[in-house]
Design an enzyme around this catalytic site. Sequence first.
Site, PDB file in Angstrom:
ATOM      1  N   LYS A  10      -8.881 -12.098  13.288  1.00  0.00           N
ATOM      2  CA  LYS A  10      -8.915 -10.789  13.932  1.00  0.00           C
ATOM      3  C   LYS A  10      -7.721 -10.553  14.847  1.00  0.00           C
ATOM      4  CE  LYS A  10     -12.366  -7.676  15.789  1.00  0.00           C
ATOM      5  NZ  LYS A  10     -11.732  -6.596  15.055  1.00  0.00           N
ATOM      6  N   ALA A  48       0.072 -15.717  16.001  1.00  0.00           N
ATOM      7  CA  ALA A  48       1.034 -14.664  15.631  1.00  0.00           C
ATOM      8  C   ALA A  48       2.288 -14.738  16.503  1.00  0.00           C
ATOM      9  CB  ALA A  48       0.383 -13.288  15.755  1.00  0.00           C
ATOM     10  N   GLY A  75      -6.961 -16.750  19.861  1.00  0.00           N
ATOM     11  CA  GLY A  75      -6.374 -17.694  18.903  1.00  0.00           C
ATOM     12  C   GLY A  75      -5.396 -17.021  17.956  1.00  0.00           C
ATOM     13  N   CYS A  76      -5.774 -15.846  17.476  1.00  0.00           N
ATOM     14  CA  CYS A  76      -4.932 -15.125  16.510  1.00  0.00           C
ATOM     15  C   CYS A  76      -3.649 -14.624  17.163  1.00  0.00           C
ATOM     16  CB  CYS A  76      -5.713 -13.971  15.894  1.00  0.00           C
ATOM     17  SG  CYS A  76      -7.167 -14.559  14.978  1.00  0.00           S
ATOM     18  N   THR A  77      -3.744 -14.230  18.419  1.00  0.00           N
ATOM     19  CA  THR A  77      -2.557 -13.788  19.151  1.00  0.00           C
ATOM     20  C   THR A  77      -1.625 -14.972  19.389  1.00  0.00           C
ATOM     21  OG1 THR A  77      -3.809 -12.000  20.188  1.00  0.00           O
ATOM     22  CG2 THR A  77      -1.761 -12.670  21.276  1.00  0.00           C
TER      23      THR A  77
END
Length: 161
Positions: A44, A54, A49-51
């Site tokens: 998401k 990325a 975590g995804c930030t």
Amino acid sequence: MLKEGDKAPDFCLQGLTPEGEEKEICLKDLLSEGKYLILYFYPKDNTPGCTTEACDFRDNLNVIGDKAVVAGVSPDSMNSHKKFKEKYNLNFYLLSDPDKKVLEAYDAYGEKKMYGKVTKGVIRSTYIIAPDGTIVKKWRNVKAKGHVAKVVEELDKLLNK
């Protein structure tokens, strides 16, 4: 279950180019530059975590960019991707897979354990795909922190064979 040495499943998804242009992006487009493709699947936009992952790809693109193309895939909408890209100045492809068909084709969607409970969702995964479309490296259940360093290390090994 996909393995290293398998042909990468073909796909076309709506996405954003590194420059922020919205268009349909296919596997063949991502491989057309003759570089490796780092295809990573994440749950998401705008979550911790995804930030982290990325921004780690963004910050390492100067090292990765001449060797590989980076594309992140999640079930998020194009609108969500645009906001995510702008907020963190992301400089690689972001692809939207709301139907989860590509996520499923790459074994990146299914049952996973979260806080001891079994749920269905995106399994954080990364693939390195050779210019000929062959999967040369696969990671599943990736920990976001420190993962990009492993990807860079693997790319170096592949290019120095």
